[in-house]
Design a protein around this motif. Structure first.
Motif, PDB file in Angstrom:
ATOM      1  N   SER A  34       0.655  -1.497   0.005  1.00  0.00           N
ATOM      2  CA  SER A  34      -0.170  -0.069   0.566  1.00  0.00           C
ATOM      3  C   SER A  34       0.768   1.382   0.436  1.00  0.00           C
ATOM      4  O   SER A  34       1.992   1.156   0.604  1.00  0.00           O
ATOM      5  CB  SER A  34      -0.907   0.086   1.197  1.00  0.00           C
ATOM      6  OG  SER A  34      -1.647  -1.144   1.307  1.00  0.00           O
ATOM      7  N   THR A  38       0.745   5.624  -1.070  1.00  0.00           N
ATOM      8  CA  THR A  38      -0.515   7.098  -1.719  1.00  0.00           C
ATOM      9  C   THR A  38       0.841   8.034  -2.196  1.00  0.00           C
ATOM     10  O   THR A  38       1.627   7.988  -2.454  1.00  0.00           O
ATOM     11  CB  THR A  38      -0.311   8.195  -0.344  1.00  0.00           C
ATOM     12  OG1 THR A  38       1.037   7.899  -0.009  1.00  0.00           O
ATOM     13  CG2 THR A  38      -0.767   7.266   0.671  1.00  0.00           C
ATOM     14  N   GLY A  71      -2.313  11.778  -2.779  1.00  0.00           N
ATOM     15  CA  GLY A  71      -3.109  12.303  -1.214  1.00  0.00           C
ATOM     16  C   GLY A  71      -3.979  10.791  -0.818  1.00  0.00           C
ATOM     17  O   GLY A  71      -5.407  11.005  -0.375  1.00  0.00           O
ATOM     18  N   ARG A  72      -3.993  10.121  -2.223  1.00  0.00           N
ATOM     19  CA  ARG A  72      -5.255   8.882  -2.132  1.00  0.00           C
ATOM     20  C   ARG A  72      -4.380   7.601  -2.074  1.00  0.00           C
ATOM     21  O   ARG A  72      -3.263   7.452  -2.418  1.00  0.00           O
ATOM     22  CB  ARG A  72      -5.673   9.037  -3.851  1.00  0.00           C
ATOM     23  CG  ARG A  72      -6.469   8.079  -3.755  1.00  0.00           C
ATOM     24  CD  ARG A  72      -7.961   7.954  -5.456  1.00  0.00           C
ATOM     25  NE  ARG A  72      -8.641   7.511  -5.011  1.00  0.00           N
ATOM     26  CZ  ARG A  72     -10.069   7.525  -4.686  1.00  0.00           C
ATOM     27  NH1 ARG A  72     -10.560   8.427  -4.576  1.00  0.00           N
ATOM     28  NH2 ARG A  72     -10.857   6.474  -4.830  1.00  0.00           N
ATOM     29  N   GLU A  73      -4.803   6.528  -1.411  1.00  0.00           N
ATOM     30  CA  GLU A  73      -4.040   5.286  -1.116  1.00  0.00           C
ATOM     31  C   GLU A  73      -4.568   4.174  -1.922  1.00  0.00           C
ATOM     32  O   GLU A  73      -5.810   4.138  -2.497  1.00  0.00           O
ATOM     33  CB  GLU A  73      -4.279   4.843   0.419  1.00  0.00           C
ATOM     34  CG  GLU A  73      -3.952   4.008   0.617  1.00  0.00           C
ATOM     35  CD  GLU A  73      -3.894   3.180   2.087  1.00  0.00           C
ATOM     36  OE1 GLU A  73      -4.657   1.557   2.691  1.00  0.00           O
ATOM     37  OE2 GLU A  73      -3.713   4.397   3.002  1.00  0.00           O
ATOM     38  N   TYR A  74      -3.376   3.240  -2.129  1.00  0.00           N
ATOM     39  CA  TYR A  74      -3.463   2.615  -2.840  1.00  0.00           C
ATOM     40  C   TYR A  74      -3.100   1.541  -2.796  1.00  0.00           C
ATOM     41  O   TYR A  74      -1.640   1.050  -1.592  1.00  0.00           O
ATOM     42  CB  TYR A  74      -3.324   3.073  -4.641  1.00  0.00           C
ATOM     43  CG  TYR A  74      -3.363   4.282  -5.255  1.00  0.00           C
ATOM     44  CD1 TYR A  74      -4.648   4.540  -6.368  1.00  0.00           C
ATOM     45  CD2 TYR A  74      -2.442   5.775  -5.299  1.00  0.00           C
ATOM     46  CE1 TYR A  74      -5.013   5.087  -7.597  1.00  0.00           C
ATOM     47  CE2 TYR A  74      -3.012   6.638  -6.023  1.00  0.00           C
ATOM     48  CZ  TYR A  74      -4.783   6.296  -6.488  1.00  0.00           C
ATOM     49  OH  TYR A  74      -4.846   7.654  -7.182  1.00  0.00           O
ATOM     50  N   GLN A  97      -6.158   9.830 -15.279  1.00  0.00           N
ATOM     51  CA  GLN A  97      -6.409  10.846 -14.960  1.00  0.00           C
ATOM     52  C   GLN A  97      -6.984  12.004 -16.280  1.00  0.00           C
ATOM     53  O   GLN A  97      -8.019  12.830 -16.400  1.00  0.00           O
ATOM     54  CB  GLN A  97      -6.070  11.336 -13.870  1.00  0.00           C
ATOM     55  CG  GLN A  97      -5.648  10.617 -12.643  1.00  0.00           C
ATOM     56  CD  GLN A  97      -5.300  11.115 -11.007  1.00  0.00           C
ATOM     57  OE1 GLN A  97      -4.304  11.997 -11.781  1.00  0.00           O
ATOM     58  NE2 GLN A  97      -5.429  10.712 -10.344  1.00  0.00           N
ATOM     59  N   SER A 139     -12.296   8.133  -9.720  1.00  0.00           N
ATOM     60  CA  SER A 139     -10.949   7.794  -9.209  1.00  0.00           C
ATOM     61  C   SER A 139     -11.217   6.570  -8.515  1.00  0.00           C
ATOM     62  O   SER A 139     -10.040   5.984  -8.413  1.00  0.00           O
ATOM     63  CB  SER A 139     -10.254   8.842  -8.245  1.00  0.00           C
ATOM     64  OG  SER A 139     -11.673   9.023  -7.403  1.00  0.00           O
ATOM     65  N   ARG A 140     -12.019   6.164  -8.545  1.00  0.00           N
ATOM     66  CA  ARG A 140     -13.098   4.888  -8.209  1.00  0.00           C
ATOM     67  C   ARG A 140     -12.431   3.534  -9.035  1.00  0.00           C
ATOM     68  O   ARG A 140     -11.284   2.544  -8.752  1.00  0.00           O
ATOM     69  CB  ARG A 140     -13.948   4.749  -7.625  1.00  0.00           C
ATOM     70  CG  ARG A 140     -13.891   5.378  -6.885  1.00  0.00           C
ATOM     71  CD  ARG A 140     -16.267   5.973  -6.990  1.00  0.00           C
ATOM     72  NE  ARG A 140     -16.362   6.363  -7.153  1.00  0.00           N
ATOM     73  CZ  ARG A 140     -18.242   6.618  -8.016  1.00  0.00           C
ATOM     74  NH1 ARG A 140     -18.778   6.610  -6.961  1.00  0.00           N
ATOM     75  NH2 ARG A 140     -17.832   7.660  -8.467  1.00  0.00           N
ATOM     76  N   THR A 181      -8.873   3.625  -8.536  1.00  0.00           N
ATOM     77  CA  THR A 181      -7.426   2.451  -7.550  1.00  0.00           C
ATOM     78  C   THR A 181      -8.293   1.280  -7.866  1.00  0.00           C
ATOM     79  O   THR A 181      -7.353  -0.135  -6.983  1.00  0.00           O
ATOM     80  CB  THR A 181      -8.249   3.448  -6.140  1.00  0.00           C
ATOM     81  OG1 THR A 181      -8.458   4.694  -6.234  1.00  0.00           O
ATOM     82  CG2 THR A 181      -7.906   2.526  -5.113  1.00  0.00           C
TER      83      THR A 181
END
Length: 464
Positions: free
Chosen positions: A266, A268, A271-274, A295, A301-302, A305
């Motif tokens: 995991s 980031t 600012g988003r976790e993957y 993007q 974004s969902r 991910t």
């Protein structure tokens, strides 16, 4: 790359004798003879020294998750020649591919059909005075024919060597061009300085087509002067072609979380976790490139991910079994060992736990440096299983075994763990790992990975 290439059409094997011969004249003539099948394809074109394949894996996974019919062209292959071209039609194919990595590969009958077409066209051109096309050019033409006829929505296209004169560089207007981590490679063909090599890779940039570049400051392979040369070369080329560009710069100092139970990492980005099964901190760079491209294309974004979490790339820090832990990596240079070592450390298997190692390698690799690095990571290896690889350049196993004994300064490694045959070595390593309740690390070469991956998976499945 793999040794079992019996399903490769004979005329393609024959073309290997022409070696690598960079240039676009032959591929353009061949494609023209075939009706220019590439002209109608929507393409994302990816070049770079390291990370191309992983970036392709991340991006094609995102695109398939988004519902696209995605053509994927990569090289070399690991287990089957057909791997070099694949179509994943939306999320259902992607999910099936996770369970069976042969899903989407070009079927043998189609491979033969298109090979016959390309062979005929090639021979007519040769009869007319053109020099013979290389194997890579012929395979590229086959892929374009298949992708056209299957009406792919988008093709993710990886260069073979370089960029400017690579036979994939025939697209007038790709959706986007991407250049991953730069380093010194193929200097005999691409140039003897980092800026010359970068200029060759930058040859895929097209007028007014968006370009994404991995920020050279985040790579481990470049010093600051080299990074500046890479940046300047890329900016100058993009500016010259009025191509809008941006540099992708993930945070490489962040804390990364590994889960040995899930076989995931995991991180980031922006600012988003993957979460991904492609392990190794360097994969943050490749994922970030794919994320930025997705993007730019307006993908939710969902979806991005989820696509990152479903991406698969064989034999790069690949966990084949969780209990007992079996992990395979095809890294074959000191940088590869360093990256793999961080994965092992993150998974918690570099300490006092019982670890066995199955290793085979090419004799032209810097094995002394690799073993010294590996000893620092895994000083307490229980047993080494040393094998010959089915390749003319293989290290003789007894020579490699003696190197290991010298670097580790150990006399207790058993002479009966040296094998002339990689399949036998794999079977014995698996049996011993089960009997001693330990972990198994497989490394040294992608050739070894391609040769034994099917065998170790069968053994693991039979042992469950």
């Amino acid at each position: 790359m793999a040794n079992n290439n019996s399903n490769e059409p004979e005329f393609l094997k024959d073309a290997l004798k022409f070696g690598i011969n960079l240039g676009l004249d032959r591929i353009n003539s061949l494609l023209d003879k075939l009706g220019n099948p590439h002209k109608g394809l929507n393409v994302i074109h990816i070049a770079g020294t390291n990370g191309k394949g992983s970036t392709v894996a991340f991006l094609s996974s995102i695109l398939a998750q988004n519902g696209s019919k995605v053509g994927i062209y990569t090289s070399p292959f690991l287990e089957r020649f057909n791997e070099r071209m694949r179509i994943l039609n939306s999320a259902s194919d992607l999910d099936a591919f996770i369970d069976d990595d042969s899903v989407g590969e070009i079927p043998n009958d189609k491979l033969v059909e298109y090979s016959d077409m390309v062979k005929k066209a090639s021979q007519e051109l040769i009869d007319g005075g053109m020099e013979p096309p290389t194997e890579f050019e012929l395979v590229t033409a086959i892929a374009f024919l298949w992708f056209r006829d299957e009406k792919t929505d988008i093709v993710v296209l990886e260069t073979g060597l370089g960029g400017r004169l690579d036979s994939t560089n025939v697209m007038d207007k790709p959706i986007c061009t991407m250049i991953t981590a730069m380093g010194m490679d193929h200097s005999d063909r691409l140039g003897d300085t980092i800026d010359k090599i970068t200029a060759e890779k930058a040859g895929i940039i097209k007028p007014e087509v968006p370009a994404l570049f991995l920020d050279p400051d985040v790579t481990l392979l470049l010093d600051s002067d080299e990074a500046n040369l890479v940046r300047t070369t890329l900016v100058n080329r993009a500016t010259e072609l009025s191509a809008p560009y941006s540099f992708v710069k993930p945070d490489m100092k962040q804390q990364v979380f590994y889960s040995s139970e899930e076989g995931t990492m995991s991180f980031t980005y922006a600012g988003r976790e993957y979460t991904t099964t492609l392990l190794g901190e360097h994969q943050i760079q490749n994922a970030a490139m794919a994320i930025e491209c997705a993007q730019m294309m307006g993908i939710d974004s969902r979806i991005i991910t989820l696509g990152i979490s479903k991406a698969r790339w064989k034999s790069r820090a690949e966990i084949l079994s969780k209990k007992p832990l079996v992990i395979m990596d095809g890294g074959h240079n000191p940088q590869g060992i360093l990256s793999f070592g961080k994965v092992l450390e993150g998974l918690g298997i570099t300490g006092e736990g019982k670890v066995n190692v199955l290793i085979g390698a090419m004799k032209d690799k810097d094995m002394d440096s690799m073993l010294k690095l590996f000893k620092e990571l895994l000083p307490n290896v229980q047993t080494f299983f040393v094998t010959k690889v089915n390749n003319p350049r293989t290290f003789e196993p007894d020579v490699l075994y003696n190197k290991i004994k010298f670097v580790y300064n150990r006399d207790d490694f058993s002479e009966d763990k040296v094998f002339e045959d990689a399949i036998s070595a794999t079977e014995e390593a698996w049996k011993y790992t089960q009997a001693t309740d330990s972990s198994l690390v497989i490394l040294g070469s992608l050739y070894l990975a391609g040769e034994i991956r099917g065998t170790i998976r069968e053994l693991i499945n039979a042992g469950r």
